[in-house]
Write a protein that holds these residues in place. Structure first.
Motif, PDB file in Angstrom:
ATOM      1  N   SER A 193       0.847  11.987  -2.599  1.00 52.51           N
ATOM      2  CA  SER A 193       0.198  11.419  -1.433  1.00 52.51           C
ATOM      3  C   SER A 193      -1.018  12.414  -0.650  1.00 52.51           C
ATOM      4  CB  SER A 193       1.176  10.845  -0.541  1.00 52.51           C
ATOM      5  OG  SER A 193       1.699  11.697   0.245  1.00 52.51           O
ATOM      6  N   HIS A 226      -2.457   6.358   7.109  1.00 50.32           N
ATOM      7  CA  HIS A 226      -3.494   5.965   6.622  1.00 50.32           C
ATOM      8  C   HIS A 226      -3.590   4.352   6.850  1.00 50.32           C
ATOM      9  CE1 HIS A 226      -5.053   9.498   4.247  1.00 50.32           C
ATOM     10  NE2 HIS A 226      -5.167   9.835   5.798  1.00 50.32           N
ATOM     11  N   ASN A 253      -3.905  12.928  -3.138  1.00 47.38           N
ATOM     12  CA  ASN A 253      -4.513  11.770  -3.508  1.00 47.38           C
ATOM     13  C   ASN A 253      -5.313  11.426  -2.414  1.00 47.38           C
ATOM     14  OD1 ASN A 253      -3.920  11.982  -6.255  1.00 47.38           O
ATOM     15  ND2 ASN A 253      -2.092  10.835  -5.978  1.00 47.38           N
ATOM     16  N   HIS A 254      -4.707  11.440  -1.209  1.00 40.53           N
ATOM     17  CA  HIS A 254      -5.156  11.069  -0.049  1.00 40.53           C
ATOM     18  C   HIS A 254      -5.688  11.717   1.310  1.00 40.53           C
ATOM     19  CE1 HIS A 254      -3.986   6.923  -1.818  1.00 40.53           C
ATOM     20  NE2 HIS A 254      -3.021   7.364  -2.182  1.00 40.53           N
ATOM     21  N   GLU A 255      -5.636  13.178   1.164  1.00 39.99           N
ATOM     22  CA  GLU A 255      -6.247  13.805   2.308  1.00 39.99           C
ATOM     23  C   GLU A 255      -7.208  14.734   1.598  1.00 39.99           C
ATOM     24  OE1 GLU A 255      -3.497  15.249   5.256  1.00 39.99           O
ATOM     25  OE2 GLU A 255      -1.678  14.643   4.092  1.00 39.99           O
ATOM     26  N   PRO A 256      -8.059  15.164   2.595  1.00 45.00           N
ATOM     27  CA  PRO A 256      -9.390  15.537   2.118  1.00 45.00           C
ATOM     28  C   PRO A 256      -9.072  17.265   1.452  1.00 45.00           C
ATOM     29  CG  PRO A 256      -9.218  15.702   4.619  1.00 45.00           C
ATOM     30  CD  PRO A 256      -8.160  14.951   4.158  1.00 45.00           C
ATOM     31  N   HIS A 257      -9.484  17.301   0.388  1.00 46.78           N
ATOM     32  CA  HIS A 257      -9.582  18.675  -0.242  1.00 46.78           C
ATOM     33  C   HIS A 257     -10.300  19.874   0.710  1.00 46.78           C
ATOM     34  CE1 HIS A 257      -8.019  17.323  -4.646  1.00 46.78           C
ATOM     35  NE2 HIS A 257      -7.463  16.360  -3.408  1.00 46.78           N
ATOM     36  N   THR A 285      -8.034   9.422   9.368  1.00 49.22           N
ATOM     37  CA  THR A 285      -8.494   8.572   7.969  1.00 49.22           C
ATOM     38  C   THR A 285      -8.385   9.735   7.108  1.00 49.22           C
ATOM     39  OG1 THR A 285     -10.859   9.539   8.152  1.00 49.22           O
ATOM     40  CG2 THR A 285     -10.144   7.488   9.505  1.00 49.22           C
ATOM     41  N   SER A 286      -9.018   9.209   5.688  1.00 49.85           N
ATOM     42  CA  SER A 286      -8.980   9.823   4.467  1.00 49.85           C
ATOM     43  C   SER A 286      -9.787  11.093   4.425  1.00 49.85           C
ATOM     44  CB  SER A 286      -9.253   9.146   3.243  1.00 49.85           C
ATOM     45  OG  SER A 286     -10.649   8.678   3.349  1.00 49.85           O
ATOM     46  N   ASP A 287     -10.752  11.317   5.678  1.00 46.18           N
ATOM     47  CA  ASP A 287     -11.673  12.357   5.973  1.00 46.18           C
ATOM     48  C   ASP A 287     -10.973  13.547   6.810  1.00 46.18           C
ATOM     49  OD1 ASP A 287     -14.015  11.333   4.695  1.00 46.18           O
ATOM     50  OD2 ASP A 287     -13.922   9.946   6.389  1.00 46.18           O
ATOM     51  N   LYS A 300       0.791  -1.251  -0.130  1.00 45.54           N
ATOM     52  CA  LYS A 300       0.181   0.033  -0.008  1.00 45.54           C
ATOM     53  C   LYS A 300       0.848   1.065  -0.210  1.00 45.54           C
ATOM     54  CE  LYS A 300      -4.069  -2.087   2.569  1.00 45.54           C
ATOM     55  NZ  LYS A 300      -4.719  -2.273   3.544  1.00 45.54           N
ATOM     56  N   ILE A 356       0.083   5.459  -0.701  1.00 45.94           N
ATOM     57  CA  ILE A 356      -0.808   5.581   0.205  1.00 45.94           C
ATOM     58  C   ILE A 356      -0.073   5.969   1.594  1.00 45.94           C
ATOM     59  CG2 ILE A 356      -2.680   4.373   1.938  1.00 45.94           C
ATOM     60  CD1 ILE A 356      -3.316   2.700  -0.461  1.00 45.94           C
TER      61      ILE A 356
END
Length: 291
Positions: free
Chosen positions: A205, A79, A208-212, A94-96, A70, A75
């Motif tokens: 990263s 995470h 792609n993986h943290e909340p915009h 989390t990704s949120d 991963k 990632i």
């Protein structure tokens, strides 16, 4: 060894050497391999060193290999393991939610040292995983702490962190401070401040993986600061502290926004450990009028 090889008789040291080389070959940070191993095994660096010649059980290898695969895809390790450390405490991420950074930990520690030794009411705007609000409450248990976020999913993570760490924080869904109906002594925030033209220099990263929602802001990243400068007077007591994180390119603009909004306030612009501009510290003193 290879990615498909079962490491019978293979030591932790050999597995770690393979994982570091594998991540590097895939264009990722090699040091993530050691961090992932320590967190999976719940080891300190010393425990890793003393265990390096021990044989790694197959069950641990399979779990570790899955994590390394991963990580090789970009990632974030946080995470993969599901948490990050902040102020010596483990916080679920989390990704949120944003992954908390050491630079934020640094200015949090600095502003805590500036506050008076009396109970205060504190408002954390855009709490995310809750690291600022929860850390403040645990470091200053006599303060009342309110934490708001526009994202219900982020608030769910923050509430879980607060419950596990036994921090009595009040959480509310709010667009900035619009749902707050009381006056506070301290406002703290790490708001979205990245502009669209900075995407090309950001780590993939993160994009792609943290909340915009927690990363990007309009008006060259200054939209939230302008709103805060207009809206915070509704919740700030006559004497109040305000601490905000901002981007390394935004010092002059952020300072100008808050100097104009609070012309009588004392304002300092703090640098981080890398000498990058990082946080605004503002103290607004109560103005008394003599007869």
């Amino acid at each position: 060894m290879t990615i498909n090889q079962e490491p019978k008789g293979t030591t932790y040291e050999e597995v770690l050497q393979w994982a570091s080389s594998f991540l590097k070959a895939e264009g990722q940070e090699a040091h993530g391999a050691e961090w992932l191993l320590k967190e999976q095994m719940n080891w300190t660096t010393t425990q890793l060193l003393t265990s390096r010649k021990s044989e790694m059980p197959l069950s641990e290898w399979k779990k570790y290999k899955d994590g390394i695969l991963k990580a090789s895809e970009g990632i974030p390790v946080q995470h993969i393991i599901g948490h990050e450390w902040f102020f010596g405490r483990k916080f679920k991420v989390t990704s949120d939610t944003l992954i908390p950074r050491p630079e934020t930990e640094e200015w949090l520690n600095q502003y805590l040292s500036r506050l008076p030794d009396k109970p205060l009411t504190v408002l954390d705007i855009g709490t995310g995983s809750g690291v600022l609000a929860i850390t403040h409450k645990l470091e200053r248990p006599n303060d009342r702490v309110i934490a708001v976020d526009i994202s219900p999913k982020a608030l769910a993570v923050a509430e879980e962190n607060a419950a596990r760490l036994k921090a009595d924080v009040t959480f509310k869904t709010s667009d900035l401070a619009q749902s707050v109906r009381e006056k506070v002594d301290v406002v703290v925030s790490n708001p979205p401040y990245i502009s669209a033209d900075e995407i090309e220099v950001m780590d993939a990263s993160v994009i792609n993986h943290e909340p915009h929602l927690a990363l990007f802001a309009e008006e060259e990243g200054l939209e939230i600061y302008k709103r805060l400068a207009r809206e915070l007077t509704a919740v700030m007591k006559p004497e109040c502290w305000l601490i905000l994180e901002y981007g390394y390119r935004q010092k002059n603009q952020v300072e100008s926004i808050f100097t104009e909004a609070f012309p009588q306030a004392h304002i300092e612009m703090w640098k981080d450990m890398s000498s990058n501009d990082r946080a605004l510290y503002l103290f607004k003193e109560e103005v008394t009028h003599e007869d």
